[in-house]
Design a protein around this motif. Structure first.
Motif, PDB file in Angstrom:
ATOM      1  N   GLY A  14       0.811  -1.217   0.000  1.00 21.60           N
ATOM      2  CA  GLY A  14       0.000   0.000   0.000  1.00 21.60           C
ATOM      3  C   GLY A  14       0.842   1.264   0.000  1.00 21.60           C
ATOM      4  O   GLY A  14       0.374   2.336  -0.393  1.00 21.60           O
ATOM      5  N   ASP A  85      -3.349  -4.965  -5.718  1.00 18.89           N
ATOM      6  CA  ASP A  85      -2.652  -5.001  -4.419  1.00 18.89           C
ATOM      7  C   ASP A  85      -3.533  -5.799  -3.454  1.00 18.89           C
ATOM      8  O   ASP A  85      -4.617  -5.360  -3.101  1.00 18.89           O
ATOM      9  CB  ASP A  85      -2.432  -3.533  -3.996  1.00 18.89           C
ATOM     10  N   ARG A 128       1.423   1.226  12.274  1.00 19.77           N
ATOM     11  CA  ARG A 128       0.794   1.812  11.081  1.00 19.77           C
ATOM     12  C   ARG A 128      -0.405   2.683  11.438  1.00 19.77           C
ATOM     13  O   ARG A 128      -1.197   2.375  12.313  1.00 19.77           O
ATOM     14  CB  ARG A 128       0.330   0.716  10.128  1.00 19.77           C
ATOM     15  N   ARG A 161      -5.863   0.346  11.926  1.00 25.49           N
ATOM     16  CA  ARG A 161      -6.753  -0.690  11.383  1.00 25.49           C
ATOM     17  C   ARG A 161      -7.118  -1.689  12.473  1.00 25.49           C
ATOM     18  O   ARG A 161      -6.292  -2.013  13.306  1.00 25.49           O
ATOM     19  CB  ARG A 161      -6.047  -1.425  10.235  1.00 25.49           C
TER      20      ARG A 161
HETATM   21 ZN    ZN Z   1      -2.103  -2.701   2.234  1.00 22.62          ZN
END
Ligand code: ZN
Ligand code: AP5
Length: 217
Positions: A14, A85, A128, A161
């Motif tokens: 990503g 992806d 992240r 996430r």
């Molecule tokens: Zn990703």
């Protein structure tokens, strides 16, 4: 350019894909981003996918193949090419993709696998931060936003996430080794596969990718 970018969770798919998209003016179809959008929108697919994703498992091949098919057919940005992806993640998905492209008299030009040891991925995943609506990705240490917890472009809040925890990561890595490594072998047999060392600074990874794009075949 029609390509697949693969690699374990946190490898940098990503992170690198938007640059490939902009360089070649092609569409970037990130199945994880598409599923997270479906979860936010509360669609039927989103409802089915949410539990599976949070646990780190794989959503059904049927759902994923249809999602990609629909996008390749209707997204005007995909006319010039595409970067996939997060898809294909199983050999069944890879075979269905080949069928889909064959029917359109197209084929893949490149498959790149971002390669990195599992042990290095925990820090990437747990640090992240993402901007949900664009999919833009940051890291609290390796690639921090200009202002704490907000997106550089829109100023909107960044979030973690729901599958970015050590436990779900174990399941995601297991799924990668069991279901997705065979996909890499599938493309090796077709002579399409290229490996890139993903344990390097982002710019170095990009330079390796650019070298692969410059190859004639
Ligand atoms: Zn990703
Ligand atoms: P998906 O969203 O595809 O997740 P994933 O494959 O686990 O990959 P990630 O998004 O975690 O990693 P990435 O390689 O994109 O890393 P990033 O660039 O962000 O899928 C999520 C879920 O959806 C799946 O688990 C499954 O349930 C479902 N799903 C999706 N597709 C499916 C399919 N086809 N079939 C079935 N189910 C499907 O980088 C990570 C972090 O590292 C970032 O913070 C970044 O800033 C940092 N970073 C990046 N590069 C570097 C570098 N070179 N050095 C240091 N840090 C770096």
């Amino acid at each position: 350019l029609r390509m697949v970018i693969m690699g374990p969770p946190g490898a940098g798919k990503g992170t690198q894909s938007p640059r490939i998209k902009d360089t070649f003016c092609i569409c970037h179809l990130a199945t994880g981003d598409m599923l997270r959008a479906a979860v936010r929108a509360g669609t039927q697919i989103g409802k089915e996918a949410k539990k599976v994703m949070d646990a780190g498992g794989l959503v059904s091949d049927d759902i994923m193949v249809n999602l990609i098919k629909e996008n390749l057919e209707t997204n005007p940005e995909c006319k010039r090419g595409f970067i996939l992806d997060g898809f294909p993640r199983t050999v069944v998905q890879a075979e269905k993709l080949d069928d889909m492209l064959h029917a359109r008299r197209q084929k893949l030009d490149k498959v790149v696998e971002l390669q990195i040891d599992d042990a290095l991925l925990v820090a990437r995943i747990t640090g992240r931060l993402i901007h949900p609506s664009s999919g833009r990705t940051y890291h609290s240490v390796f690639s921090p936003p200009k202002k704490t917890m907000v997106d550089d472009v829109t100023g909107e809040p960044l979030v973690q996430r729901s599958d970015d925890n050590a436990e779900a990561l174990k399941t995601r890595l297991a799924a990668y080794h069991k279901q997705t490594v065979p996909v890499a072998n599938y493309y090796k047999r077709q002579g399409l596969w290229r490996g890139v060392n993903a344990d390097q600074p982002q710019e170095a990874v990009w330079a390796n990718l650019a070298a692969i794009f410059a190859e004639r075949k």
